[in-house]
Design a protein around this motif. Sequence first.
Motif, short mmCIF file in Angstrom:
data_model
loop_
_atom_site.label_atom_id
_atom_site.label_comp_id
_atom_site.label_asym_id
_atom_site.label_seq_id
_atom_site.Cartn_x
_atom_site.Cartn_y
_atom_site.Cartn_z
N SER A 373 0.83 -1.23 -0.19
CA SER A 373 -0.06 0.15 -0.14
C SER A 373 1.12 1.17 0.12
N HIS A 374 2.02 1.30 0.83
CA HIS A 374 2.72 2.65 0.91
C HIS A 374 3.46 2.60 -0.43
N ARG A 375 3.80 1.60 -1.29
CA ARG A 375 4.56 1.88 -2.52
C ARG A 375 3.55 2.35 -3.60
N ASN A 376 2.23 1.84 -3.54
CA ASN A 376 0.99 2.16 -4.51
C ASN A 376 0.81 3.72 -4.30
N GLN A 377 1.01 4.47 -3.10
CA GLN A 377 0.90 5.65 -2.79
C GLN A 377 1.97 6.58 -3.36
N ASN A 378 2.94 5.82 -3.45
CA ASN A 378 4.46 6.60 -4.12
C ASN A 378 4.47 6.68 -5.45
N PHE A 379 3.47 7.44 -6.13
CA PHE A 379 3.43 7.73 -7.36
C PHE A 379 4.63 7.62 -8.21
N PHE A 380 5.26 8.84 -8.06
CA PHE A 380 6.56 9.17 -8.67
C PHE A 380 7.54 7.93 -8.47
N GLY A 381 7.61 7.33 -7.39
CA GLY A 381 8.51 6.05 -7.14
C GLY A 381 8.26 4.99 -8.16
N GLN A 382 6.98 4.93 -8.61
CA GLN A 382 6.29 3.75 -9.25
C GLN A 382 6.97 4.25 -10.91
N ILE A 383 6.60 5.76 -11.25
CA ILE A 383 7.05 6.06 -12.38
C ILE A 383 8.62 5.81 -12.77
N LEU A 384 9.23 6.17 -12.02
CA LEU A 384 10.92 6.00 -11.85
C LEU A 384 11.31 4.86 -12.22
N GLN A 385 10.63 3.87 -11.73
CA GLN A 385 11.02 2.35 -11.74
C GLN A 385 10.72 1.78 -12.95
N HIS A 386 9.85 2.49 -14.10
CA HIS A 386 9.43 1.88 -15.40
C HIS A 386 10.76 2.13 -16.01
N GLN A 387 10.97 0.95 -16.83
CA GLN A 387 12.27 0.54 -17.75
C GLN A 387 12.65 1.96 -18.54
N SER A 388 11.95 2.75 -18.96
CA SER A 388 12.25 3.93 -19.65
C SER A 388 13.10 4.84 -18.99
N LEU A 389 13.04 4.80 -17.82
CA LEU A 389 13.62 5.63 -16.96
C LEU A 389 14.69 5.04 -16.16
N GLN A 390 15.27 3.92 -16.47
CA GLN A 390 16.31 3.07 -15.60
C GLN A 390 17.53 3.31 -16.31
N SER A 391 18.07 4.50 -16.51
CA SER A 391 19.40 4.68 -17.26
C SER A 391 20.48 4.09 -16.31
N THR A 392 20.36 3.99 -15.21
CA THR A 392 21.58 3.62 -14.38
C THR A 392 21.62 2.07 -14.45
N LYS A 393 20.34 1.60 -14.44
CA LYS A 393 20.42 -0.07 -14.48
C LYS A 393 20.96 -0.29 -15.90
N TYR A 394 20.69 0.18 -16.99
CA TYR A 394 21.10 -0.33 -18.37
C TYR A 394 22.62 0.13 -18.61
N MET A 395 22.97 1.34 -18.07
CA MET A 395 24.67 1.69 -17.93
C MET A 395 25.34 0.59 -17.23
N SER A 396 24.94 0.10 -16.10
CA SER A 396 25.55 -0.85 -15.30
C SER A 396 25.64 -2.06 -16.29
N LYS A 397 24.56 -2.58 -16.93
CA LYS A 397 24.64 -3.63 -17.63
C LYS A 397 25.56 -3.64 -18.91
N TRP A 398 25.66 -2.43 -19.43
CA TRP A 398 26.44 -2.31 -20.43
C TRP A 398 27.69 -2.44 -20.08
N ILE A 399 28.10 -1.78 -18.71
CA ILE A 399 29.58 -1.71 -18.43
C ILE A 399 29.99 -3.29 -18.02
N GLU A 400 29.23 -4.01 -17.46
CA GLU A 400 29.61 -5.18 -17.16
C GLU A 400 29.54 -6.07 -18.45
N THR A 401 28.83 -5.91 -19.45
CA THR A 401 29.16 -6.66 -20.45
C THR A 401 30.33 -6.22 -21.43
#
Length: 404
Positions: A373-401
Motif C-alpha cells: 500500500s505504501h508503494r502504491n501511494q508513491n506515484f513518482f516512485g512507481q514512475i521512476l521504476q519504469h524501464q524507460s527511466l532506468q538509465s543507471t540499470k542499463y548503463m551498469s549492464k552495458w559496463i558489465e558486458t
Amino acid sequence: MKHLVIIGAVWPEPTSTAAGSRMLQIISLFQKQNYEITFLCSAMPSDFSFDLSIISVKTQAIQLNDSSFDSLIKELNPDVVLFDRFMIEEQYGWRVMENCPNALRILDTEDLHFLRKAREVAFKQNRELVFEDYISDIFKREMASIYRCDLTLLISEYEMQLATETFKIETSLLYYLPFLSEEILTSIPSFEERNHFISIGNFLHEPNWQTVLQLKKHWKFIKKQLPEAELHVYGAYVSEKAKQLHNEKEGFLIKGRAESVVDVYSKAKVLLAPIPYGAGLKGKLFEAMQLGLPSVTTKMGAEGMNGVLDWNGFISSDENDFIEKAVELYNDKSLWETAQKNGYEIIEKRFKNKLYETDFMNRIDELKMDLKSHRNQNFFGQILQHQSLQSTKYMSKWIETKNK
C-alpha cells in the motif's frame, strides 16, 4: 531473526568522519531490535576502517557493475536494505528491487548533497544562494533516489523543512533521524585546566578545508588579543596545501588526525568552527556539546542543531563578531560555564537516543507490514521504476558486458 543489509559507499571510519559515527549509531538501533546485520561495500578498506566484526556485523566485499551482487543479495534475503547515500542507491537499488522485491528499501542521505553543492556554488561565486542553484544534476539524481526508496533518512530539521515545504515531498517518504547520543561526559577538566583553541574536520571534505581557510584569516586578529593562545587544527587526511598553513610562530598548528577526540577536546578551551557552507549536521559541534566544549560557529554551522535553545557559546553574524566572541568566550569563565551547560541541554532535549529509537523502529515495522500500500501511494516512485527511466540499470549492464 530479522536481517538488515547495509550497502556502504565506504567502510565506516568513525575516527575520521561524522558519517562513520552515524553509521555505527544506525547499526546500534537495528541491533537493539535483534536484527542480524551484513555490511556490503565495493570500496577498499583503509587503515582506519572500523572493524565491524567487533560489534557482530558480518561484512563482505562486492563489485560494481557485476551480476554477482544479484546472487548474493538473493541469498542474503534481507528484510531491510539501507543505502549509504544516493549514489549507492543508483548503483544497487534496481538490483535489490529485482532480486528482493519485498525488502524495505531505506536511503540514508547523510546530508542532502544537492543542498551542499548549491551552497558551495554560491559561496565560491561570492553571492547569495538563489533557487536555481538547487536545480542541479545532483538534485535530480538525489530526488529520484529518494522517490525510488520506501523511506529516506534526513539528519537535519532544516533539510526536512526544505524537502517537505520547498520540494513538496510527502512526509510518509521521509524520517528525521539526527545524530544520537547515549551519554554526556561531565567528568572533564574545568575552565582553569584548559588552554588554546581547537578546530577539527576531515580534510577530504571541502567545507572543512574552506573552514580552515576562514580560520587562517581570523586567527591573526584573535592571536593579537590573546598572544599566549594557540589554534590546534585537527583532521584526518591532511593535504599538502593544509600543511603549508602550519606556522609555529603564529600559533597556527596543523596537528593532523586526532587519536582521541575526547582527549583533545578535554584539553581545549574553545572550539572554533567558522563554517562557510555545507549541509546536514556538523559532527564536530555535536561532539563538542557532548564533551562539554563550548564553541563559536556560524549560522551555517549551527543549522538544525539547537532549535529554540541557547547555543553552547556563540553563533557569529560576521567576521568581526566571530573574532570578538572567540576572545570573549576564551576569557570569561562564567560565560564559558553557561555555554557548556547550554550544550548539555541541547544534547539532552534534542539528540538523546530515547527520543528517537522506539519511534524509528516502529516506523520500520509499520512500513514492512503495509509495504504494498505504501508503494502504491508513491506515484513518482512507481514512475521512476519504469524501464524507460532506468538509465543507471542499463548503463551498469552495458559496463558489465563491456568488461567481459
